[in-house]
Design an enzyme around this catalytic site. Structure first.
Site, PDB file in Angstrom:
ATOM      1  N   GLU A   1      44.797  38.944 103.903  1.00 24.34           N
ATOM      2  CA  GLU A   1      43.796  38.587 104.898  1.00 24.34           C
ATOM      3  C   GLU A   1      44.295  37.532 105.883  1.00 24.34           C
ATOM      4  O   GLU A   1      44.085  37.639 107.089  1.00 24.34           O
ATOM      5  CB  GLU A   1      42.519  38.102 104.197  1.00 24.34           C
TER       6      GLU A   1
ATOM      7  N   HIS B   1      30.649  40.042  95.944  1.00 25.12           N
ATOM      8  CA  HIS B   1      30.604  41.151  96.900  1.00 25.12           C
ATOM      9  C   HIS B   1      29.212  41.347  97.492  1.00 25.12           C
ATOM     10  O   HIS B   1      28.920  42.433  98.011  1.00 25.12           O
ATOM     11  CB  HIS B   1      31.031  42.463  96.231  1.00 25.12           C
TER      12      HIS B   1
END
Length: 344
Positions: free
Chosen positions: A66, A135
């Site tokens: 990322e 999540h």
């Protein structure tokens, strides 16, 4: 001679993908990068069909790195390209937040305005399908807290296409957050109100313009994203009890349409902020403070109420998750409390 605009019913995922494709066709500087955005079409289908249309040089799958691909997006934007960088879940931004809040958000300012950073960061937010604490968050208030980032959170396909087009054309960094539960994905349940009529032609929706999605006279519900659909269902139920709820969809957090909030609250005299982010230090507090700072021009009939996720990680257990995340019944109960409150 009249002209007609062709519309179709699209899911939010289809609308975002279409906006991206149209901008890629219009401007060769636009490209997409991120995790599984190519052959897979994005884990939430926001980039479906783009690889086949534009090829791997403009739709690039990245490693699970990322920090690397957010930094690459920053560099590409600095050199005049217009990257769209997708990170699957907003929960993962902690890995690359230095690139976002120390560089992407600030480099325009630190260059004295000499450099532009026209990049869009897209990601999935929200819970409701038992994906547990890592999540299932929203976290948009974190990005809104950092100067230099525009923050967009659509609630339906029409808005998603227009706001995505505006985001890609903007010369500033934009965080574009879509709720997984309203993307219209066949493999997970979602609220039907997010799928609506979307023009084939390109169009833009200006940032900082909230939308009154339902007019009312008794109470204002300020909300966004999937909570718009929940609020609409709650308003239907409240209407059977003679309570008229006005629903204001913020659409963007930065810029924030403060005037629309104050105008609606001035009209109804009551405010509920319905939010799927955490209760403390977030959007609900910001809206409540806005109203508090303008009490000299408002005549409230009840104190402001906030409905949001309590300050706990999102549970995996479905009953506990449903308890933690505000539901339609919670909105109804909160509005009833506002209506029965009597100022001394």
């Amino acid at each position: 001679m009249s002209t007609t605009t062709t519309t179709r019913r699209l899911t939010m995922a289809q609308a975002i993908s279409e906006a991206t494709a149209q901008e890629m066709a219009r401007d060769p500087r636009v490209f997409v990068m991120g995790e599984d955005v190519g052959k897979y079409g994005g884990i939430f289908s926001a980039t479906t069909g783009l690889l086949e249309q534009f090829g791997p040089e403009r739709v690039m799958d990245t490693p699970i790195s990322e920090t690397g691909f957010m930094g690459a997006a920053l560099g590409a934007a600095a050199e005049g390209l217009r990257p769209i960088s997708e990170l699957m879940f907003v929960d993962f931004f902690g890995v690359c937040f230095d690139q976002i809040y120390n560089h992407i958000a600030k480099n325009h300012y630190m260059s004295g305005g000499a450099c532009k950073y026209p990049l869009v960061i897209t990601t999935g937010i929200g819970g409701g399908y038992n994906d547990a604490a890592q999540h299932s968050q929203c976290l948009y208030s974190i990005f809104a807290h950092v100067p230099g980032l525009k923050v967009v959170v659509p609630s339906n396909a029409y808005d998603a296409k227009g706001l995505m087009t505006t985001a890609i054309r903007d010369d500033n960094p934009v965080i574009f957050l879509y709720h997984k539960g309203i993307m219209g994905l066949s493999w997970m349940s979602y609220f039907e109100g997010s799928t609506n009529e979307v023009p084939e032609a390109q169009y833009t929706i200006p940032f900082g313009e909230a939308c009154v999605v339902r007019e009312g006279s008794d109470v204002t519900i300020v909300t966004l994203s999937q909570m718009v659909q929940k609020s609409m269902l709650a308003a239907d139920q409240l209407a059977t009890e003679g309570i008229s709820a006005e629903i204001l969809d913020l659409r963007t957090l930065v810029p924030l349409d403060r005037a629309a909030v104050l105008a609606s609250v001035a009209k109804t005299g009551r405010l509920l902020v319905a939010d799927e982010d955490y209760l403390s230090y977030g959007l609900s507090g910001e809206i409540a403070a806005l109203v508090a700072e303008n009490l000299d021009t408002l005549r409230l009939k009840a104190p402001v109420r906030r409905l949001a996720v309590p300050d706990v990680p999102i549970p995996f257990s479905r009953p506990l998750e449903q308890f933690a995340i505000p539901q339609v019944d919670n909105i109804v109960a909160s509005v009833r409390g506002l209506m029965t409150f009597k100022l001394d």
